[in-house]
Design a protein around this motif. Structure first.
Motif, mmCIF file in Angstrom:
data_model
loop_
_atom_site.group_PDB
_atom_site.id
_atom_site.type_symbol
_atom_site.label_atom_id
_atom_site.label_comp_id
_atom_site.label_asym_id
_atom_site.label_seq_id
_atom_site.Cartn_x
_atom_site.Cartn_y
_atom_site.Cartn_z
ATOM 1 N N THR A 121 -18.884 77.129 -108.068
ATOM 2 C CA THR A 121 -17.887 77.058 -109.127
ATOM 3 C C THR A 121 -17.748 75.627 -109.669
ATOM 4 O OG1 THR A 121 -16.025 76.494 -107.703
ATOM 5 C CG2 THR A 121 -16.632 78.813 -107.831
ATOM 6 N N ARG A 122 -16.810 75.462 -110.591
ATOM 7 C CA ARG A 122 -16.471 74.121 -111.092
ATOM 8 C C ARG A 122 -15.231 73.580 -110.386
ATOM 9 N NH1 ARG A 122 -12.770 74.366 -115.783
ATOM 10 N NH2 ARG A 122 -12.165 76.532 -116.120
ATOM 11 N N HIS A 143 -25.616 77.015 -110.359
ATOM 12 C CA HIS A 143 -24.222 76.882 -110.781
ATOM 13 C C HIS A 143 -23.717 78.162 -111.424
ATOM 14 C CE1 HIS A 143 -26.304 75.903 -114.569
ATOM 15 N NE2 HIS A 143 -25.198 76.309 -115.176
ATOM 16 N N HIS A 144 -22.450 78.435 -111.217
ATOM 17 C CA HIS A 144 -21.761 79.567 -111.825
ATOM 18 C C HIS A 144 -21.412 79.221 -113.271
ATOM 19 C CE1 HIS A 144 -18.936 82.734 -112.556
ATOM 20 N NE2 HIS A 144 -17.856 81.997 -112.372
ATOM 21 N N ARG A 145 -20.696 78.150 -113.446
ATOM 22 C CA ARG A 145 -20.441 77.605 -114.776
ATOM 23 C C ARG A 145 -20.151 76.116 -114.628
ATOM 24 N NH1 ARG A 145 -14.525 79.447 -116.897
ATOM 25 N NH2 ARG A 145 -15.720 79.575 -118.816
ATOM 26 N N LEU A 146 -20.648 75.320 -115.575
ATOM 27 C CA LEU A 146 -20.439 73.880 -115.553
ATOM 28 C C LEU A 146 -19.061 73.507 -116.091
ATOM 29 C CD1 LEU A 146 -23.928 72.652 -116.803
ATOM 30 C CD2 LEU A 146 -23.068 72.681 -114.464
ATOM 31 N N TYR A 149 -17.324 75.143 -121.687
ATOM 32 C CA TYR A 149 -18.206 75.127 -122.848
ATOM 33 C C TYR A 149 -19.496 75.919 -122.672
ATOM 34 C CZ TYR A 149 -20.268 71.636 -119.790
ATOM 35 O OH TYR A 149 -20.784 71.006 -118.684
ATOM 36 N N ASP A 150 -19.856 76.313 -121.454
ATOM 37 C CA ASP A 150 -21.200 76.858 -121.252
ATOM 38 C C ASP A 150 -21.222 78.344 -120.908
ATOM 39 O OD1 ASP A 150 -20.227 76.600 -118.644
ATOM 40 O OD2 ASP A 150 -22.222 76.289 -117.825
ATOM 41 N N SER A 151 -20.054 78.989 -120.805
ATOM 42 C CA SER A 151 -20.037 80.401 -120.456
ATOM 43 C C SER A 151 -18.719 81.025 -120.900
ATOM 44 C CB SER A 151 -20.235 80.598 -118.950
ATOM 45 O OG SER A 151 -19.246 79.905 -118.225
ATOM 46 N N LEU A 153 -15.828 83.487 -119.654
ATOM 47 C CA LEU A 153 -15.252 84.085 -118.451
ATOM 48 C C LEU A 153 -13.794 84.426 -118.737
ATOM 49 C CD1 LEU A 153 -15.155 84.972 -115.546
ATOM 50 C CD2 LEU A 153 -15.113 82.575 -114.828
ATOM 51 N N LYS A 182 -24.792 85.352 -125.252
ATOM 52 C CA LYS A 182 -24.117 85.042 -123.996
ATOM 53 C C LYS A 182 -23.739 86.317 -123.245
ATOM 54 C CE LYS A 182 -23.910 80.557 -124.690
ATOM 55 N NZ LYS A 182 -24.679 79.610 -123.858
ATOM 56 N N GLN A 206 -16.698 90.064 -112.187
ATOM 57 C CA GLN A 206 -16.497 89.130 -111.072
ATOM 58 C C GLN A 206 -15.334 89.641 -110.227
ATOM 59 O OE1 GLN A 206 -16.940 84.821 -111.704
ATOM 60 N NE2 GLN A 206 -14.803 84.617 -111.051
#
Length: 272
Positions: A121-122, A143-146, A149-151, A153, A182, A206
């Motif tokens: 996670t982040r 990585h799950h999400r950085l 901005y990148d996914s 959820l 996406k 999730q």
């Protein structure tokens, strides 16, 4: 890297200056005291070279080392070796700890499901993301999400802003169209929620802190929605990851590797 050196050294290394040994020729060497998955050697190499030391690297990031194996040596002035010492040791110990724990967890999970993935996670101490991510990948994770901005959820905290399910469903459909390239991820905590979002077209469900039985029921939704991916998250570590993998989820989402015990790295500085 040099910011880390400046934070540790400040304006002067009082001990080295006081002893008058700064100009002596020195060798600093790093080895492991225990089996590890190595991470951070590139950062240490860069740091040593910027301090004017000549380096010799024996092992690479991601290598699996046994106790006693030599990682890196550097040669040059004693004052530079002492500046590199503790920061380099910290980098190797903390990153190798994360890499080793990541490798341990994914190895355990794949005894039950050879295709399962481990994603982190982040949820990490601020300003350490780059280093931690390097360690996770060295250990075989991803990585799950950085960041935001990148996914995509969707949490309950997002759904709370809609007056009705109908209003949410309209906007959910618009979002899917907006982000065609996406995958849309939604966090759920029950089978009913998982089925609801699968019907709306969520790509990934999730499952947050669900029982093993509930997770198996969510995985069974694949019979109705073959495209659906499912992840398990919340409180997963070495002690229970095998049980989570046995439910049939596609991947595990965890922050556990970030809390790994640092590896034990031996540092020797000597005059040459």
């Amino acid at each position: 890297m040099m910011d880390m050196i400046r934070e540790d050294v400040g304006l002067i290394d009082m001990t080295t200056v006081g002893l008058g040994i700064g100009s002596y020729k020195a060798k600093i060497s790093f080895s492991t005291k225990e089996p590890i998955v190595l991470c951070g050697v590139e950062f240490v190499d860069e740091m040593c070279r910027k301090l004017g030391l000549e380096t010799h690297i024996f092992k690479a990031c991601g290598d699996k080392l046994e106790a006693g194996e030599l990682i890196l040596e550097a040669y040059g002035r004693a004052d530079a070796a002492h500046k590199a010492w503790k920061v380099s040791q910290n980098i190797l110990e903390f990153l190798s700890g994360i890499a080793t724990k990541t490798h341990t967890m994914i190895t355990l999970a794949r005894t039950m499901n050879p295709k399962i993935e481990l994603l982190t996670t982040r949820k990490i101490f601020p300003r350490t993301k780059e280093l931690a991510l390097k360690a996770v990948y060295a250990g075989g994770g991803a990585h799950h999400r950085l960041g935001l901005y990148d996914s995509v959820l969707v949490f309950k905290q997002h759904c709370a802003f809609f007056e009705s399910d109908a209003a949410f469903e309209v906007q959910f459909a618009k979002m899917k169209q907006m982000y065609l390239e996406k995958k849309i991820v939604v966090e759920v905590d029950s089978l009913d929620e998982a089925r609801y979002f699968a019907r709306l077209g969520a790509d990934i469900v999730q499952c947050e802190k669900m029982s093993f039985e509930a997770l198996k029921q969510c995985v069974a939704l694949k019979n109705e929605f073959p495209y659906l991916l499912l992840s398990a998250t919340g409180g997963i570590g070495e002690h229970n990851i095998v049980d989570y993998a046995a439910t049939g989820v596609d991947f595990i989402v965890t922050s556990s590797p970030y809390h790994a015990k640092p590896s034990d790295i031996r540092v020797v500085i000597e005059r040459v």
